[in-house]
Design a protein around this motif. Structure first.
Motif, mmCIF file in Angstrom:
data_model
loop_
_atom_site.group_PDB
_atom_site.id
_atom_site.type_symbol
_atom_site.label_atom_id
_atom_site.label_comp_id
_atom_site.label_asym_id
_atom_site.label_seq_id
_atom_site.Cartn_x
_atom_site.Cartn_y
_atom_site.Cartn_z
ATOM 1 N N PHE A 196 0.833 -1.206 0.000
ATOM 2 C CA PHE A 196 0.000 0.000 0.000
ATOM 3 C C PHE A 196 0.867 1.255 0.000
ATOM 4 O O PHE A 196 0.628 2.193 -0.771
ATOM 5 C CB PHE A 196 -0.923 -0.011 1.218
ATOM 6 N N GLU A 197 1.891 1.261 0.843
ATOM 7 C CA GLU A 197 2.763 2.442 0.947
ATOM 8 C C GLU A 197 3.529 2.686 -0.338
ATOM 9 O O GLU A 197 3.916 3.827 -0.641
ATOM 10 C CB GLU A 197 3.722 2.266 2.133
ATOM 11 N N GLN A 198 3.760 1.612 -1.118
ATOM 12 C CA GLN A 198 4.459 1.766 -2.396
ATOM 13 C C GLN A 198 3.521 2.173 -3.529
ATOM 14 O O GLN A 198 3.952 2.318 -4.674
ATOM 15 C CB GLN A 198 5.156 0.445 -2.755
ATOM 16 N N GLY A 199 2.238 2.355 -3.221
ATOM 17 C CA GLY A 199 1.277 2.814 -4.211
ATOM 18 C C GLY A 199 0.950 1.791 -5.275
ATOM 19 O O GLY A 199 0.724 2.140 -6.443
ATOM 20 N N ASP A 259 -6.700 -17.630 1.893
ATOM 21 C CA ASP A 259 -6.110 -16.761 2.906
ATOM 22 C C ASP A 259 -6.365 -15.289 2.594
ATOM 23 O O ASP A 259 -6.525 -14.900 1.436
ATOM 24 C CB ASP A 259 -4.599 -16.992 2.992
ATOM 25 N N PHE A 260 -6.378 -14.486 3.648
ATOM 26 C CA PHE A 260 -6.472 -13.034 3.493
ATOM 27 C C PHE A 260 -5.051 -12.551 3.224
ATOM 28 O O PHE A 260 -4.271 -12.302 4.140
ATOM 29 C CB PHE A 260 -7.046 -12.404 4.760
ATOM 30 N N CYS A 261 -4.699 -12.419 1.951
ATOM 31 C CA CYS A 261 -3.314 -12.224 1.533
ATOM 32 C C CYS A 261 -2.882 -10.761 1.641
ATOM 33 O O CYS A 261 -3.666 -9.875 1.993
ATOM 34 C CB CYS A 261 -3.136 -12.716 0.101
ATOM 35 N N LYS A 262 -1.610 -10.521 1.286
ATOM 36 C CA LYS A 262 -1.072 -9.161 1.354
ATOM 37 C C LYS A 262 -1.779 -8.220 0.373
ATOM 38 O O LYS A 262 -1.899 -7.017 0.643
ATOM 39 C CB LYS A 262 0.429 -9.193 1.076
ATOM 40 N N HIS A 263 -2.262 -8.768 -0.749
ATOM 41 C CA HIS A 263 -2.977 -7.923 -1.715
ATOM 42 C C HIS A 263 -4.320 -7.463 -1.149
ATOM 43 O O HIS A 263 -4.753 -6.327 -1.400
ATOM 44 C CB HIS A 263 -3.182 -8.693 -3.027
ATOM 45 N N CYS A 264 -4.986 -8.362 -0.386
ATOM 46 C CA CYS A 264 -6.229 -7.968 0.292
ATOM 47 C C CYS A 264 -5.960 -6.881 1.327
ATOM 48 O O CYS A 264 -6.737 -5.925 1.460
ATOM 49 C CB CYS A 264 -6.869 -9.185 0.964
ATOM 50 N N VAL A 265 -4.851 -7.027 2.054
ATOM 51 C CA VAL A 265 -4.488 -6.015 3.054
ATOM 52 C C VAL A 265 -4.249 -4.668 2.380
ATOM 53 O O VAL A 265 -4.748 -3.627 2.835
ATOM 54 C CB VAL A 265 -3.228 -6.452 3.834
ATOM 55 N N ALA A 266 -3.490 -4.687 1.301
ATOM 56 C CA ALA A 266 -3.190 -3.433 0.599
ATOM 57 C C ALA A 266 -4.464 -2.756 0.103
ATOM 58 O O ALA A 266 -4.619 -1.527 0.207
ATOM 59 C CB ALA A 266 -2.249 -3.710 -0.575
ATOM 60 N N THR A 267 -5.395 -3.561 -0.404
ATOM 61 C CA THR A 267 -6.665 -3.012 -0.884
ATOM 62 C C THR A 267 -7.464 -2.413 0.272
ATOM 63 O O THR A 267 -8.030 -1.315 0.156
ATOM 64 C CB THR A 267 -7.480 -4.111 -1.586
ATOM 65 N N GLY A 268 -7.527 -3.149 1.391
ATOM 66 C CA GLY A 268 -8.247 -2.641 2.561
ATOM 67 C C GLY A 268 -7.668 -1.338 3.070
ATOM 68 O O GLY A 268 -8.394 -0.393 3.404
ATOM 69 N N LEU A 269 -6.337 -1.252 3.112
ATOM 70 C CA LEU A 269 -5.692 -0.020 3.578
ATOM 71 C C LEU A 269 -5.947 1.133 2.617
ATOM 72 O O LEU A 269 -6.100 2.292 3.033
ATOM 73 C CB LEU A 269 -4.189 -0.260 3.727
ATOM 74 N N ALA A 270 -6.007 0.809 1.321
ATOM 75 C CA ALA A 270 -6.296 1.858 0.334
ATOM 76 C C ALA A 270 -7.680 2.450 0.552
ATOM 77 O O ALA A 270 -7.881 3.666 0.449
ATOM 78 C CB ALA A 270 -6.169 1.291 -1.077
#
Length: 572
Positions: free
Chosen positions: A26-29, A75-86
């Motif tokens: 997420f921080e890397q856009g 699994d709730f993967c890193k891509h899901c996390v990045a989307t949620g944070l966005a």
């Protein structure tokens, strides 16, 4: 709101490792929004490849899917996390202009021919879109051609051409689900009678996929649930002949492997009516006569016969519908090969307010299975003996249970019984002496078969009991005199940290080393959590420099564990 669910549940669903990685993405856009509304967001997240993520709300639950391999595993993967944070980073209530908005705006400007060109081109490259439109197109004619079109579509969707592995299964099942969803429209569209036949056809096709795919996530069960719901809905609309339907349902219940039509007598009662239920019962009773009784001591092999299990369940359903307790007991009594089955009958009588028959059946079960019997049967009788003033018998059963399995649960049960009878101290001493003796004997036995010495005795059951009694010092001494399970060591460290920080530090260091040596991200995450606990303790005992020295030591020892090194870098 989706935003609140993400705030509440995302970190728990993702775990420490994926949350850290997703935050970095997420921080890397790397998140690009595709579409969003109040309860649904779709995004593309750049990674090794571009992956599509969808987060959405169902009732009070956060649902998610991602096209990456980890996401396909559920699994709730890193891509899901990045989307949620966005989504959380956006100002609440402000809808961002999305890629789908641009697409909609463009399509609204096109003439019909141009739209048709885009759709037909997309169909050439998107199999599921092509199948969905082809099914609708070929289903517009008469019923016969529509049925053929639907069967052809399902047949194509269920072709495997080799084993479907775990990673392919989600997409494979989704293609079948789209065809089944299309059948749902038939129920309200004047073709309910045909939908009944096609639902049964679909159930047989999906069941045949067992053994041809990895169904670890239960996708086949989900498909069959959908088929069963459509079948029932179609029957309620079409109202087929009840006697004929009864025969069809029973054949499916007895013959199908995955229980699509299970409990048909209850689920289809309003469709079958009195006439259909009578026919269903008649046919079921003919099958029931073929089932041989099983008594205590009977071979267990006969119990696992699939037909026996299915017809028994059917007869239980019919008995429960009738409300006749004796009929239900008669069904249950056909198999008395397990102590648990005596208890089931006892509970039936208890629920029917017939305490004497309940007590009688429980005693019969204990007589039939006096040693190493079902603990739930003993619990039932202990309660009854106490209620009837037979404290000595209740104590005897509780003690037998503890002797057979001298662990915390049975210790608590013994405590409960003997405390009510005002003689717990005597039984406590007896129980602890018995447990210590058992641990010593087990340690000596292991020593006979070990070359070059033996490990320390496993004091885990004793440590667990003493911790339950809140005797932390005694539990610590017992653990020190031998060994115990790793989770108990961590629990002891947590309890001693305030007064004996050095003891806790020693335990934590040992556990951190053990976890990192396991070489997997989950264990690394657990090690990081322990590091968070050890830091303030080390500062208390030896100052802040001791923490720096320890972290440097970990970096030297475990420098090849790259993922663990990354987690250390994130540690605050």
């Amino acid at each position: 709101m989706l935003r609140e669910l993400i705030s509440r549940d995302m970190k728990k669903l993702a775990g420490a490792v994926y949350h850290v990685r997703g935050t970095t993405y997420f921080e890397q856009g790397l998140v690009k929004l595709i579409d969003e509304n109040d309860s649904d967001i779709i995004a593309c997240v750049a990674g090794t490849y571009d992956y599509e993520v969808r987060l959405w709300q169902e009732d009070d639950e956060l649902m998610y899917e991602c096209s990456c391999p980890v996401g396909q595993d559920g699994d709730f993967c890193k891509h899901c996390v990045a989307t949620g944070l966005a989504l959380l980073a956006k100002r609440a209530g402000k809808k961002q202009h999305s890629a789908m908005d641009d697409i909609r705006n463009y399509l609204e400007t096109l003439e019909v021919d141009a739209l048709m060109g885009i759709i037909t081109h997309a169909c050439k490259h998107d199999k599921r879109l092509r199948e969905r439109l082809l099914l609708v197109a070929r289903g517009r004619g008469n019923s016969k051609s529509a049925v053929k079109a639907w069967k052809d579509a399902l047949n194509r969707a269920t072709v495997t051409r080799g084993f479907i592995d775990y990673h392919e299964m989600h997409s494979f099942a989704a293609g079948i689900q789209e065809i089944i969803d299309g059948l749902g429209d038939w129920v309200s569209g004047g073709r309910a009678a045909q939908a009944i036949d096609l639902a049964e056809y679909a159930a047989s096709k999906v069941e045949k996929l067992i053994g041809e795919c990895d169904d670890s996530n239960g996708e086949l069960g989900d498909l069959l649930d959908s088929i069963g719901q459509i079948h029932l809905a179609a029957c309620r609309v079409a109202r087929p002949d009840p006697e004929a339907l009864a025969g069809r349902l029973l054949r499916h219940e007895l013959g199908d492997e995955l229980n699509t039509f299970t409990d048909a007598a209850a689920r289809y009662a309003d469709v079958l009516g009195e006439k259909g239920l009578a026919e269903y019962r008649r046919l079921a009773e003919l099958e029931w006569k073929k089932i041989q009784p099983l008594s205590p001591g009977s071979s267990q092999s006969g119990r696992w016969d699939g037909n026996r299990y299915r017809i028994t369940r059917i007869m239980e359903t019919l008995a429960k519908q009738s409300g006749n307790v004796e009929e239900l007991v008669a069904v249950k009594s056909r198999d008395l090969s397990l102590a648990w089955h005596f208890l089931e009958i006892a509970e039936i009588y208890r629920d029917a307010k017939n305490g004497e028959m309940a007590f009688e059946w429980a005693q019969r079960g204990l007589t039939a299975f006096p040693v190493k019997t079902d603990s739930r049967l003993r619990d039932f009788l202990i309660e009854e003996y106490l209620r009837r003033g037979a404290g000595e018998k209740a104590t005897h059963l509780a003690w037998m249970q503890f002797k057979e399995n001298p662990h915390l649960d049975n210790y608590i049960k013994l405590n409960d019984v003997t405390t009510k009878l005002d003689n717990w101290p005597t039984w406590r001493d007896k129980a602890l002496a018995y447990l210590r003796n058992k641990i010593a004997r087990a340690f000596a036995e292991r020593g006979k078969f070990r070359f070059g010495g033996v490990e320390a005795p496993d004091q885990s059951p004793l440590v667990e009991i003493l911790l339950w009694e809140k005797n932390v010092e005694a539990a610590w001494q017992e653990a020190q005199s031998g060994t115990c399970h790793e989770k108990l060591w961590i629990k002891l460290a947590e309890l001693r940290a305030k007064e004996y920080p050095q003891d806790a530090i020693t335990v934590y260091r040992r556990q951190i080393a053990r976890l990192v040596q396991q070489t997997n991200n989950h264990s690394y995450g657990e090690a990081i959590e322990l590091l968070k606990k050890i830091k303030p303790l080390m500062i208390r005992v030896s100052g802040a420099s001791s923490v720096s020295d320890y972290l440097a030591e970990l970096r030297v020892i475990f420098k090849v564990k790259r993922n663990f090194m990354k987690m250390l870098d994130q540690l605050r």
